[in-house]
Design a protein around this motif. Structure first.
Motif, mmCIF file in Angstrom:
data_model
loop_
_atom_site.group_PDB
_atom_site.id
_atom_site.type_symbol
_atom_site.label_atom_id
_atom_site.label_comp_id
_atom_site.label_asym_id
_atom_site.label_seq_id
_atom_site.Cartn_x
_atom_site.Cartn_y
_atom_site.Cartn_z
ATOM 1 N N GLU A 14 -8.203 -5.312 6.355
ATOM 2 C CA GLU A 14 -9.211 -4.295 6.017
ATOM 3 C C GLU A 14 -8.989 -3.683 4.632
ATOM 4 O OE1 GLU A 14 -8.725 -1.543 9.257
ATOM 5 O OE2 GLU A 14 -9.448 -3.003 10.722
ATOM 6 N N SER A 15 -7.743 -3.550 4.225
ATOM 7 C CA SER A 15 -7.430 -2.877 2.955
ATOM 8 C C SER A 15 -7.567 -3.784 1.738
ATOM 9 C CB SER A 15 -6.004 -2.328 3.002
ATOM 10 O OG SER A 15 -5.075 -3.401 2.962
ATOM 11 N N GLY A 16 -7.777 -5.064 1.972
ATOM 12 C CA GLY A 16 -7.842 -5.994 0.849
ATOM 13 C C GLY A 16 -6.469 -6.448 0.394
ATOM 14 N N ALA A 17 -5.461 -6.286 1.241
ATOM 15 C CA ALA A 17 -4.116 -6.746 0.909
ATOM 16 C C ALA A 17 -4.019 -8.270 0.974
ATOM 17 C CB ALA A 17 -3.086 -6.123 1.850
ATOM 18 N N VAL A 18 -4.992 -8.901 1.628
ATOM 19 C CA VAL A 18 -5.053 -10.360 1.691
ATOM 20 C C VAL A 18 -6.330 -10.765 0.964
ATOM 21 C CG1 VAL A 18 -5.074 -12.394 3.171
ATOM 22 C CG2 VAL A 18 -3.879 -10.328 3.925
ATOM 23 N N ASN A 36 -0.857 -8.952 -1.019
ATOM 24 C CA ASN A 36 -0.362 -7.816 -1.773
ATOM 25 C C ASN A 36 0.049 -6.717 -0.795
ATOM 26 O OD1 ASN A 36 0.187 -5.762 -3.522
ATOM 27 N ND2 ASN A 36 -1.858 -5.646 -4.409
ATOM 28 N N VAL A 37 1.275 -6.807 -0.305
ATOM 29 C CA VAL A 37 1.771 -5.834 0.670
ATOM 30 C C VAL A 37 1.786 -4.429 0.065
ATOM 31 C CG1 VAL A 37 3.747 -5.178 2.117
ATOM 32 C CG2 VAL A 37 3.037 -7.565 1.989
ATOM 33 N N VAL A 41 1.552 -0.609 1.775
ATOM 34 C CA VAL A 41 2.698 0.309 1.827
ATOM 35 C C VAL A 41 2.392 1.646 1.181
ATOM 36 C CG1 VAL A 41 4.435 -1.514 2.015
ATOM 37 C CG2 VAL A 41 3.915 -0.538 -0.229
ATOM 38 N N THR A 42 1.249 1.759 0.514
ATOM 39 C CA THR A 42 0.847 3.052 -0.023
ATOM 40 C C THR A 42 0.171 3.908 1.046
ATOM 41 O OG1 THR A 42 -1.228 2.100 -0.818
ATOM 42 C CG2 THR A 42 0.604 2.186 -2.383
ATOM 43 N N LEU A 73 10.017 -4.156 -7.316
ATOM 44 C CA LEU A 73 9.302 -2.920 -7.072
ATOM 45 C C LEU A 73 8.761 -2.891 -5.647
ATOM 46 C CD1 LEU A 73 7.788 -0.306 -8.256
ATOM 47 C CD2 LEU A 73 5.947 -1.916 -8.678
ATOM 48 N N GLY A 74 8.239 -4.024 -5.195
ATOM 49 C CA GLY A 74 7.512 -4.044 -3.929
ATOM 50 C C GLY A 74 8.302 -3.634 -2.701
#
Length: 189
Positions: A14-18, A36-37, A41-42, A73-74
């Motif tokens: 849903e968040s667009g992390a994929v 983009n995990v 994580v934010t 960083l991640g």
């Protein structure tokens, strides 16, 4: 699949992390999807879920550790959340030694023989997290396990376990792709 894990995958979708398209990964490999995990994580709720899933998995596997580490960083927010959840001290591994001050490549204390739970956001080949493991071991630490939020299933597990490390993926990319198809199928019904 646990409810928490399914919820996390849904949040990632849903968040667009994929994302789907053409991408070049940090490993140099090309891929038709990007994970983009950092996008999840934010979100405090997602980060808390990740920390709890890692805590639960280490407990289930009997992994004992003294400290939690994450490469910049991640993995830093993930390692921080796991540190808070488990009450274990945090260690941050820089990509390169600082160019000033002490020139350290690690923030946080490490004592000879400390068992470290090393966490990572995404693994493809495992190269980045293995470099972090080498840095920690050069300081006298031992890697208790390597936990990753998403394993892209492109060789990281084999490479990491061949070095003798326990590998603990929270989510495998096949589970994300399967969940995406399931949700897509339910929406078209």
């Amino acid at each position: 699949m646990t409810e928490a894990k399914a919820s996390l995958i849904d949040k990632m979708l849903e968040s667009g992390a994929v994302l789907f398209g053409h991408f070049v990964l940090s490993s140099g490999k090309e891929s038709d999807y990007y994970i983009n995990v950092k996008k999840v994580v934010t979100d405090p709720e997602a980060l808390e879920t990740i920390a709890e899933l890692i805590r639960a998995l280490t407990g289930e596997k009997g992994i004992v550790f003294d400290r939690v580490a994450g490469p910049e960083l991640g993995a830093v927010p993930i390692a921080t959340a796991v540190s808070l959840r488990t009450r274990k001290p945090l260690v941050i591994v820089r990509k390169k030694p600082k160019g000033h001050g002490t020139g350290s490549q690690v923030e946080g204390d490490i004592e000879e023989g400390d068992k470290i739970l090393l966490v990572e956001d995404v693994t493809t080949t495992g190269g980045s997290v293995l470099r972090a493991a080498e840095v920690l071991e050069s300081l006298g630490a031992r890697i208790a396990a390597i936990a990753v939020v998403v394993d892209r299933e492109e060789g990281a597990e084999e490479r990491i376990t061949s070095k003798g490390y326990a590998f603990l993926p929270i989510i495998r990319v096949s589970e994300i792709l399967e969940r995406k198809e399931t949700v897509k199928g339910q929406e078209s019904d």
